[in-house]
Design a protein around this motif. Structure first.
Motif, PDB file in Angstrom:
ATOM      1  N   PRO A 161       0.818  -1.215   0.000  1.00  0.00           N
ATOM      2  CA  PRO A 161       0.000   0.000   0.000  1.00  0.00           C
ATOM      3  C   PRO A 161       0.843   1.253   0.000  1.00  0.00           C
ATOM      4  CG  PRO A 161       0.032  -0.984   2.176  1.00  0.00           C
ATOM      5  CD  PRO A 161       0.726  -1.959   1.258  1.00  0.00           C
ATOM      6  N   ARG A 179      -5.203   2.991   3.796  1.00  0.00           N
ATOM      7  CA  ARG A 179      -5.433   1.565   3.641  1.00  0.00           C
ATOM      8  C   ARG A 179      -6.703   1.298   2.849  1.00  0.00           C
ATOM      9  NH1 ARG A 179      -3.846  -1.131   9.496  1.00  0.00           N
ATOM     10  NH2 ARG A 179      -1.702  -0.355   9.593  1.00  0.00           N
ATOM     11  N   TYR A 180      -6.893   0.020   2.552  1.00  0.00           N
ATOM     12  CA  TYR A 180      -8.096  -0.418   1.839  1.00  0.00           C
ATOM     13  C   TYR A 180      -9.326   0.008   2.632  1.00  0.00           C
ATOM     14  CZ  TYR A 180     -11.386  -3.712  -0.338  1.00  0.00           C
ATOM     15  OH  TYR A 180     -12.461  -4.294  -0.987  1.00  0.00           O
ATOM     16  N   LYS A 190     -12.389  -2.594   4.312  1.00  0.00           N
ATOM     17  CA  LYS A 190     -12.100  -3.687   5.234  1.00  0.00           C
ATOM     18  C   LYS A 190     -13.188  -3.811   6.298  1.00  0.00           C
ATOM     19  CE  LYS A 190      -8.701  -5.283   8.636  1.00  0.00           C
ATOM     20  NZ  LYS A 190      -7.390  -5.012   9.277  1.00  0.00           N
ATOM     21  N   GLN A 218     -16.864   4.957   1.442  1.00  0.00           N
ATOM     22  CA  GLN A 218     -15.688   4.314   2.015  1.00  0.00           C
ATOM     23  C   GLN A 218     -15.615   4.341   3.540  1.00  0.00           C
ATOM     24  OE1 GLN A 218     -12.151   5.811   0.130  1.00  0.00           O
ATOM     25  NE2 GLN A 218     -12.950   5.494  -1.935  1.00  0.00           N
ATOM     26  N   LEU A 256      -9.225  -5.966  -3.411  1.00  0.00           N
ATOM     27  CA  LEU A 256      -8.102  -5.548  -2.571  1.00  0.00           C
ATOM     28  C   LEU A 256      -6.839  -5.362  -3.410  1.00  0.00           C
ATOM     29  CD1 LEU A 256      -7.050  -5.134   0.379  1.00  0.00           C
ATOM     30  CD2 LEU A 256      -6.495  -7.577   0.366  1.00  0.00           C
ATOM     31  N   TRP A 303      -7.233  -2.279  -5.628  1.00  0.00           N
ATOM     32  CA  TRP A 303      -7.161  -1.023  -4.876  1.00  0.00           C
ATOM     33  C   TRP A 303      -5.718  -0.644  -4.572  1.00  0.00           C
ATOM     34  CZ3 TRP A 303     -10.211   2.941  -3.409  1.00  0.00           C
ATOM     35  CH2 TRP A 303      -9.716   3.799  -2.422  1.00  0.00           C
ATOM     36  N   TYR A 304      -4.955  -1.586  -4.010  1.00  0.00           N
ATOM     37  CA  TYR A 304      -3.571  -1.277  -3.659  1.00  0.00           C
ATOM     38  C   TYR A 304      -2.718  -1.041  -4.895  1.00  0.00           C
ATOM     39  CZ  TYR A 304      -4.015  -2.118   1.348  1.00  0.00           C
ATOM     40  OH  TYR A 304      -4.338  -2.022   2.678  1.00  0.00           O
TER      41      TYR A 304
END
Length: 210
Positions: A6, A12-13, A16, A71, A200, A203-204
């Protein structure tokens, strides 16, 4: 594949928390489903049905949150309150007025259809504008889910069962539509888990490239 490292500057994601809450509700629902199918009582039946419709309602919140890119918990406040209010009204009717099986099926089907529509919008948008690899898993999940739901809607008696219900044979008549529906949820779970994994990774990878 493992997600790219990341980018600390981008955070961060963000989903989660969403998946953890959703997973917790699923664990609760399947726990009471197992208990109810093991011992059918007035209490276990209601715990099973109430937990199941809660998961269906939560699925609508999840679909809206991911499709609308909400988010945080604060960002999802409006859909959470709206869905929770509808869920509360439905549970009050089921528990205090009439435990109506047909009505419950209609509510579940309508809520599930709205969730499917929201996810279809996400698939179209993500595939067209983002090239998101999770589109394929979500599309497969939607198709498989609708096929599995037919097992609940088009209910049929046990397969290979004895003609005379008073003379059942051990091991026969176990595979009815509802049993096959439960079996179908296993690959559905795998598809949804793969979607989360690719989301995931995407996204990263996307944030790391930005």
């Amino acid at each position: 594949p493992a997600p790219s490292p990341p980018n600390p500057s981008r955070g961060r994601y963000p989903y989660k928390w969403l998946w953890l809450v959703y997973a917790g509700l699923h664990l609760n629902a399947w726990l009471w489903s197992a208990v109810f199918h093991t011992r059918d009582t007035h209490l276990t039946e209601r715990l099973d049905y109430c937990s199941a419709i809660t998961v269906v309602a939560a699925g609508l919140v999840v679909a809206l949150a991911r499709t609308l890119d909400l988010q945080s918990l604060r960002a999802t406040a409006l859909p959470v309150l709206a869905v929770a209010s509808g869920l509360g009204v439905h549970l009050n009717y089921m528990l205090n007025i009439k435990f109506d099986y047909d009505w419950n099926v209609k509510v579940c089907a309508t809520t599930g259809a709205l969730s499917g529509l929201a996810w279809a919008v996400w698939v179209f948008t993500a595939a067209r504008k983002q090239g998101h690899p999770g589109c394929y898993f979500m599309l497969a999940f939607l198709v498989a889910t609708n096929a599995a739901v037919l097992l609940e809607v088009l209910d049929f008696p046990p397969l290979f069962g004895p003609k005379d219900p008073d003379h059942s044979e051990m091991g026969l008549g176990l595979l009815d539509a509802h049993a096959l529906w439960h079996a179908a949820t296993v690959p559905l779970t795998i598809l949804f888990y793969r979607f989360i994994g690719t989301d995931l990774t995407w996204w990263y990878g996307k944030k790391h490239d930005d």
